[in-house]
Design a protein around this motif. Structure first.
Motif, PDB file in Angstrom:
ATOM      1  N   GLY A  57      23.154 -66.104 -89.219  1.00 19.33           N
ATOM      2  CA  GLY A  57      23.116 -65.496 -90.487  1.00 19.33           C
ATOM      3  C   GLY A  57      23.869 -64.174 -90.544  1.00 19.33           C
ATOM      4  N   ASN A  58      23.596 -63.475 -91.603  1.00 20.35           N
ATOM      5  CA  ASN A  58      24.278 -62.215 -91.899  1.00 20.35           C
ATOM      6  C   ASN A  58      23.399 -61.022 -91.521  1.00 20.35           C
ATOM      7  OD1 ASN A  58      26.430 -60.662 -92.925  1.00 20.35           O
ATOM      8  ND2 ASN A  58      25.360 -60.399 -94.853  1.00 20.35           N
ATOM      9  N   HIS A  59      22.718 -61.121 -90.382  1.00 21.96           N
ATOM     10  CA  HIS A  59      21.815 -60.052 -89.953  1.00 21.96           C
ATOM     11  C   HIS A  59      22.295 -59.399 -88.667  1.00 21.96           C
ATOM     12  CE1 HIS A  59      19.084 -61.815 -92.862  1.00 21.96           C
ATOM     13  NE2 HIS A  59      18.354 -60.727 -92.759  1.00 21.96           N
ATOM     14  N   ALA A  60      21.909 -58.137 -88.526  1.00 23.44           N
ATOM     15  CA  ALA A  60      22.146 -57.396 -87.290  1.00 23.44           C
ATOM     16  C   ALA A  60      20.785 -57.016 -86.721  1.00 23.44           C
ATOM     17  CB  ALA A  60      22.973 -56.142 -87.564  1.00 23.44           C
ATOM     18  N   PHE A  61      20.642 -57.134 -85.415  1.00 24.22           N
ATOM     19  CA  PHE A  61      19.414 -56.752 -84.724  1.00 24.22           C
ATOM     20  C   PHE A  61      19.612 -55.319 -84.253  1.00 24.22           C
ATOM     21  CE2 PHE A  61      16.562 -56.962 -80.925  1.00 24.22           C
ATOM     22  CZ  PHE A  61      15.396 -57.225 -81.617  1.00 24.22           C
ATOM     23  N   LEU A 103      33.547 -58.051 -89.788  1.00 25.40           N
ATOM     24  CA  LEU A 103      33.945 -56.678 -89.475  1.00 25.40           C
ATOM     25  C   LEU A 103      33.466 -55.764 -90.580  1.00 25.40           C
ATOM     26  CD1 LEU A 103      37.579 -57.307 -88.233  1.00 25.40           C
ATOM     27  CD2 LEU A 103      35.582 -56.809 -86.843  1.00 25.40           C
ATOM     28  N   PRO A 104      33.165 -54.528 -90.352  1.00 27.53           N
ATOM     29  CA  PRO A 104      33.614 -53.684 -89.253  1.00 27.53           C
ATOM     30  C   PRO A 104      32.609 -53.568 -88.115  1.00 27.53           C
ATOM     31  CG  PRO A 104      32.634 -52.282 -90.904  1.00 27.53           C
ATOM     32  CD  PRO A 104      32.513 -53.712 -91.386  1.00 27.53           C
ATOM     33  N   LYS A 144      30.252 -54.248 -84.735  1.00 26.60           N
ATOM     34  CA  LYS A 144      30.257 -54.892 -83.422  1.00 26.60           C
ATOM     35  C   LYS A 144      29.040 -54.393 -82.638  1.00 26.60           C
ATOM     36  CE  LYS A 144      33.459 -51.609 -81.240  1.00 26.60           C
ATOM     37  NZ  LYS A 144      33.272 -50.567 -82.244  1.00 26.60           N
ATOM     38  N   ILE A 145      28.663 -55.107 -81.623  1.00 30.11           N
ATOM     39  CA  ILE A 145      27.531 -54.708 -80.786  1.00 30.11           C
ATOM     40  C   ILE A 145      27.817 -53.329 -80.193  1.00 30.11           C
ATOM     41  CG2 ILE A 145      26.252 -55.261 -78.674  1.00 30.11           C
ATOM     42  CD1 ILE A 145      26.661 -58.228 -79.436  1.00 30.11           C
ATOM     43  N   GLY A 146      26.811 -52.455 -80.246  1.00 32.86           N
ATOM     44  CA  GLY A 146      26.945 -51.096 -79.737  1.00 32.86           C
ATOM     45  C   GLY A 146      27.229 -50.063 -80.812  1.00 32.86           C
ATOM     46  N   ASP A 147      27.602 -50.518 -82.015  1.00 28.73           N
ATOM     47  CA  ASP A 147      27.847 -49.574 -83.114  1.00 28.73           C
ATOM     48  C   ASP A 147      26.559 -48.887 -83.529  1.00 28.73           C
ATOM     49  OD1 ASP A 147      30.550 -50.099 -83.352  1.00 28.73           O
ATOM     50  OD2 ASP A 147      30.339 -51.423 -85.093  1.00 28.73           O
ATOM     51  N   ILE A 174      25.776 -49.279 -92.898  1.00 32.74           N
ATOM     52  CA  ILE A 174      27.054 -48.578 -92.784  1.00 32.74           C
ATOM     53  C   ILE A 174      27.109 -47.960 -91.397  1.00 32.74           C
ATOM     54  CG2 ILE A 174      27.303 -48.091 -95.262  1.00 32.74           C
ATOM     55  CD1 ILE A 174      26.368 -45.216 -94.666  1.00 32.74           C
ATOM     56  N   LYS A 175      28.324 -47.707 -90.932  1.00 35.77           N
ATOM     57  CA  LYS A 175      28.439 -47.042 -89.631  1.00 35.77           C
ATOM     58  C   LYS A 175      27.928 -45.617 -89.756  1.00 35.77           C
ATOM     59  CE  LYS A 175      31.992 -49.675 -87.368  1.00 35.77           C
ATOM     60  NZ  LYS A 175      33.199 -49.602 -86.545  1.00 35.77           N
ATOM     61  N   ALA A 176      27.192 -45.166 -88.746  1.00 33.70           N
ATOM     62  CA  ALA A 176      26.624 -43.827 -88.747  1.00 33.70           C
ATOM     63  C   ALA A 176      27.713 -42.799 -88.442  1.00 33.70           C
ATOM     64  CB  ALA A 176      25.513 -43.722 -87.704  1.00 33.70           C
ATOM     65  N   SER A 177      27.589 -41.661 -89.066  1.00 32.13           N
ATOM     66  CA  SER A 177      28.480 -40.539 -88.782  1.00 32.13           C
ATOM     67  C   SER A 177      28.232 -40.078 -87.347  1.00 32.13           C
ATOM     68  CB  SER A 177      28.173 -39.382 -89.739  1.00 32.13           C
ATOM     69  OG  SER A 177      28.756 -38.193 -89.273  1.00 32.13           O
ATOM     70  N   PRO A 178      29.281 -39.687 -86.641  1.00 33.73           N
ATOM     71  CA  PRO A 178      29.062 -39.165 -85.277  1.00 33.73           C
ATOM     72  C   PRO A 178      28.227 -37.894 -85.263  1.00 33.73           C
ATOM     73  CG  PRO A 178      31.429 -39.155 -85.863  1.00 33.73           C
ATOM     74  CD  PRO A 178      30.675 -39.742 -87.008  1.00 33.73           C
TER      75      PRO A 178
END
Length: 88
Positions: free
Chosen positions: A1-5, A52-53, A55-58, A81-85
């Motif tokens: 599916g369209n999920h992230a763990f 994308l965008p 990937k594992i580890g993001d 969303i990708k977290a700000s550094p």
């Protein structure tokens, strides 16, 4: 599916969560109820439909229906969303 763990590193506790913890608006199919809707964490695994965008580890920030206060949570990739550094 369209999920992230997600391996949760931080999560919210909102007034909505407090009300739900008192049982207001919680239906039987939501039990056991775990509060937390906004999470910050690291992607541990991705569903086959996640594009994308990510990937594992993001490191990501996102919204979940419930369960953000748990150690791990599944989130729809569309709600991330990708977290700000700058977010530690």
């Amino acid at each position: 599916g369209n999920h992230a763990f997600i391996n949760v590193r931080a999560s919210s506790v909102s007034p909505f969560d407090v009300v739900r913890c008192r049982g207001v608006g919680v239906t039987r199919d939501m039990l056991p109820y775990t509060p937390g809707q906004v999470v910050v964490g690291t992607i541990e695994a991705l569903g086959s439909d996640v594009k994308l965008p990510f990937k594992i580890g993001d490191r990501v920030v996102g919204f979940v229906e419930q369960g953000g206060n748990a150690r791990f949570v599944s989130a729809e990739a569309d709600n991330l969303i990708k977290a700000s550094p700058n977010i530690k």
